[in-house]
Scaffold this motif. Structure first.
Motif, PDB file in Angstrom:
ATOM      1  N   ASN A 133       0.869  -1.527   0.055  1.00 26.68           N
ATOM      2  CA  ASN A 133       0.397  -0.383  -0.036  1.00 26.68           C
ATOM      3  C   ASN A 133       0.667   1.208   0.390  1.00 26.68           C
ATOM      4  N   LEU A 134       1.993   1.362   0.097  1.00 26.76           N
ATOM      5  CA  LEU A 134       3.216   2.258   0.368  1.00 26.76           C
ATOM      6  C   LEU A 134       3.954   2.243  -0.789  1.00 26.76           C
ATOM      7  N   GLY A 135       4.291   1.376  -1.226  1.00 24.01           N
ATOM      8  CA  GLY A 135       5.327   1.200  -2.726  1.00 24.01           C
ATOM      9  C   GLY A 135       5.396  -0.209  -2.983  1.00 24.01           C
ATOM     10  N   PHE A 136       6.483  -0.495  -3.101  1.00 21.15           N
ATOM     11  CA  PHE A 136       7.390  -1.767  -3.756  1.00 21.15           C
ATOM     12  C   PHE A 136       8.142  -1.799  -3.276  1.00 21.15           C
ATOM     13  N   TRP A 137       8.900  -3.000  -3.480  1.00 22.62           N
ATOM     14  CA  TRP A 137       9.937  -4.013  -3.193  1.00 22.62           C
ATOM     15  C   TRP A 137      10.438  -4.575  -4.500  1.00 22.62           C
ATOM     16  N   ALA A 150       6.147   8.310  -3.712  1.00 22.32           N
ATOM     17  CA  ALA A 150       7.094   9.495  -3.860  1.00 22.32           C
ATOM     18  C   ALA A 150       8.227   9.164  -4.394  1.00 22.32           C
ATOM     19  N   SER A 151       9.417   7.861  -4.918  1.00 17.37           N
ATOM     20  CA  SER A 151      10.212   8.103  -5.468  1.00 17.37           C
ATOM     21  C   SER A 151      10.052   8.030  -7.217  1.00 17.37           C
ATOM     22  N   VAL A 152       8.594   8.166  -7.388  1.00 19.43           N
ATOM     23  CA  VAL A 152       8.703   7.791  -8.563  1.00 19.43           C
ATOM     24  C   VAL A 152       7.530   8.761  -8.781  1.00 19.43           C
ATOM     25  N   ASP A 153       8.234   9.604 -10.099  1.00 23.94           N
ATOM     26  CA  ASP A 153       7.441  10.684 -10.753  1.00 23.94           C
ATOM     27  C   ASP A 153       6.818  10.462 -11.843  1.00 23.94           C
ATOM     28  N   LEU A 165       8.570   3.721 -15.879  1.00 23.72           N
ATOM     29  CA  LEU A 165       8.727   4.315 -15.177  1.00 23.72           C
ATOM     30  C   LEU A 165       9.681   5.008 -15.532  1.00 23.72           C
ATOM     31  N   GLN A 166       9.885   6.201 -14.327  1.00 23.68           N
ATOM     32  CA  GLN A 166      10.878   6.894 -14.065  1.00 23.68           C
ATOM     33  C   GLN A 166      10.803   7.277 -12.288  1.00 23.68           C
ATOM     34  N   GLY A 167      12.371   7.079 -12.100  1.00 23.43           N
ATOM     35  CA  GLY A 167      12.183   7.143 -10.877  1.00 23.43           C
ATOM     36  C   GLY A 167      13.321   7.769 -10.346  1.00 23.43           C
ATOM     37  N   ARG A 168      14.180   8.343  -8.859  1.00 23.71           N
ATOM     38  CA  ARG A 168      15.092   8.452  -8.523  1.00 23.71           C
ATOM     39  C   ARG A 168      15.501   7.565  -7.684  1.00 23.71           C
ATOM     40  N   SER A 169      16.522   7.060  -7.424  1.00 23.85           N
ATOM     41  CA  SER A 169      17.083   6.215  -6.479  1.00 23.85           C
ATOM     42  C   SER A 169      18.256   7.194  -5.717  1.00 23.85           C
ATOM     43  N   GLU A 170      18.680   6.037  -5.159  1.00 19.05           N
ATOM     44  CA  GLU A 170      20.169   6.690  -4.431  1.00 19.05           C
ATOM     45  C   GLU A 170      20.968   7.027  -5.183  1.00 19.05           C
ATOM     46  N   HIS A 171      21.014   6.616  -6.330  1.00 15.02           N
ATOM     47  CA  HIS A 171      22.510   6.572  -7.299  1.00 15.02           C
ATOM     48  C   HIS A 171      21.777   7.514  -8.151  1.00 15.02           C
ATOM     49  N   LEU A 189      -1.803   1.741  -7.951  1.00 16.66           N
ATOM     50  CA  LEU A 189      -1.787   2.646  -6.642  1.00 16.66           C
ATOM     51  C   LEU A 189      -1.150   3.114  -6.862  1.00 16.66           C
ATOM     52  N   TRP A 190       0.212   3.549  -7.264  1.00  9.69           N
ATOM     53  CA  TRP A 190       1.093   4.377  -8.139  1.00  9.69           C
ATOM     54  C   TRP A 190       0.101   5.936  -8.078  1.00  9.69           C
ATOM     55  N   ALA A 191      -0.563   5.321  -9.427  1.00  8.92           N
ATOM     56  CA  ALA A 191      -1.468   7.008  -9.591  1.00  8.92           C
ATOM     57  C   ALA A 191      -2.287   7.311  -8.905  1.00  8.92           C
ATOM     58  N   ARG A 192      -2.721   6.355  -8.067  1.00  7.76           N
ATOM     59  CA  ARG A 192      -3.940   6.937  -6.859  1.00  7.76           C
ATOM     60  C   ARG A 192      -3.284   7.591  -6.048  1.00  7.76           C
ATOM     61  N   ALA A 193      -1.608   7.099  -5.834  1.00  4.23           N
ATOM     62  CA  ALA A 193      -0.937   7.823  -4.638  1.00  4.23           C
ATOM     63  C   ALA A 193      -0.711   9.439  -5.193  1.00  4.23           C
ATOM     64  N   ARG A 194       0.028   9.397  -6.455  1.00  2.37           N
ATOM     65  CA  ARG A 194       1.045  10.510  -6.869  1.00  2.37           C
ATOM     66  C   ARG A 194       0.465  11.099  -7.909  1.00  2.37           C
ATOM     67  N   HIS A 195      -0.732  10.541  -8.782  1.00  2.08           N
ATOM     68  CA  HIS A 195      -0.823  11.407  -9.448  1.00  2.08           C
ATOM     69  C   HIS A 195      -2.584  10.490 -10.368  1.00  2.08           C
ATOM     70  N   PRO A 196      -3.736  10.903  -9.563  1.00  4.68           N
ATOM     71  CA  PRO A 196      -5.025  11.455  -9.556  1.00  4.68           C
ATOM     72  C   PRO A 196      -5.991  11.292 -10.524  1.00  4.68           C
ATOM     73  N   GLY A 197      -4.641  12.299 -11.813  1.00  3.80           N
ATOM     74  CA  GLY A 197      -5.038  13.031 -12.948  1.00  3.80           C
ATOM     75  C   GLY A 197      -4.915  12.055 -14.104  1.00  3.80           C
ATOM     76  N   HIS A 198      -4.587  11.177 -13.664  1.00  6.29           N
ATOM     77  CA  HIS A 198      -3.227  10.862 -15.175  1.00  6.29           C
ATOM     78  C   HIS A 198      -5.043   9.736 -15.688  1.00  6.29           C
ATOM     79  N   PRO A 199      -4.170  10.582 -17.266  1.00  6.53           N
ATOM     80  CA  PRO A 199      -5.470   9.724 -18.451  1.00  6.53           C
ATOM     81  C   PRO A 199      -5.464   8.528 -18.172  1.00  6.53           C
ATOM     82  N   GLN A 200      -4.293   7.679 -17.638  1.00  6.59           N
ATOM     83  CA  GLN A 200      -5.068   5.772 -18.084  1.00  6.59           C
ATOM     84  C   GLN A 200      -5.754   5.817 -16.991  1.00  6.59           C
TER      85      GLN A 200
END
Length: 228
Positions: A133-137, A150-153, A165-171, A189-200
């Motif tokens: 529910n908070l991300g992925f492993w 939040a690390s996935v833009d 996907l595009q994201g910001r890793s430690e490297h 799950l990402w879209a609902r959390a970060r971008h509810p207006g995502h066209p897909q």
């Protein structure tokens, strides 16, 4: 759910093909999304070999493969130019042969260096994907790595069981293409959390065309949101 990864486009949504594990994962993704939209955190009873964060619940788990958009070189290469100078007919012939071999090796090295400098999709790693529910492993043969939403833009479903996907890793920034039965769940799950207006996300455009009608026609009508 585990099993072989589906890495191509979705089969035609008609009655001429069997229901697969990938279809089951997609069906459960619709169910899980309906649960989340009702305000409930799904708890599928999934247990992990690694500790979760406080308040984190494992929702789905399965295998994945991953490509990354990257170069593997900077265009440079080691030039081969050493040779032994000989005299006489045999010596001159050997010298010419050495020069030709060096030129061939340099051309091949130059071409390989140019190819390595291209930024293209390259196979990266594979392992176990756990969506929460908070991300992925992701668990690979080199370690266990957590990504929060939040690390996935940016994220997009580009094919059946496939997201980019595009994201910001430690490297630094990464661009990944993930193949998994749970790619669509990862996206919604990402879209609902970060971008509810995502066209897909709107209108379930992340599902394969006509898949919902086909699923119902073959005995798997999509679930509705549970009552709160």
């Amino acid at each position: 759910m585990t099993g072989e990864l589906v890495t191509g486009g979705a089969p035609p949504a008609d009655g001429g093909r069997p229901w697969t594990d990938a279809d089951s994962a997609l069906w459960h993704t619709v169910r899980l999304l309906a649960t989340v939209e009702s305000g409930v955190v799904p708890d599928e009873g999934i247990r992990t070999l690694f500790p979760l964060h406080d308040g984190e619940v494992a929702i789905a788990q399965g295998t994945y493969t991953l490509d990354s958009m990257r170069a593997v070189g900077d265009g440079s290469y080691q030039r081969s130019g050493s040779f032994v100078f000989g005299t006489g007919a045999l010596g001159l012939a050997l010298t010419a042969g050495t020069l030709a071999a060096n030129a061939s090796q340099n051309n091949a090295a130059r071409a390989q260096a140019a190819a390595d400098a291209q930024v293209v999709w390259r196979p990266d790693h594979a392992g176990l994907l756990t969506v929460t529910n908070l991300g992925f492993w992701i668990v690979t043969n080199t370690g266990t790595f957590w990504w929060d939403w939040a690390s996935v833009d940016l994220m997009q479903v580009v094919a059946f069981n496939t997201v980019v996907l595009q994201g910001r890793s430690e490297h630094g920034p990464v661009t990944w293409r993930i193949f998994s039965y749970w790619s669509e769940l990862l996206f919604v799950l990402w879209a609902r959390a970060r971008h509810p207006g995502h066209p897909q996300l709107a209108g379930r455009a992340w599902l394969p065309e006509r898949w919902e009608a086909w699923a119902a026609a073959v005995g798997h009508p999509l679930p509705i949101a549970p009552a709160v």
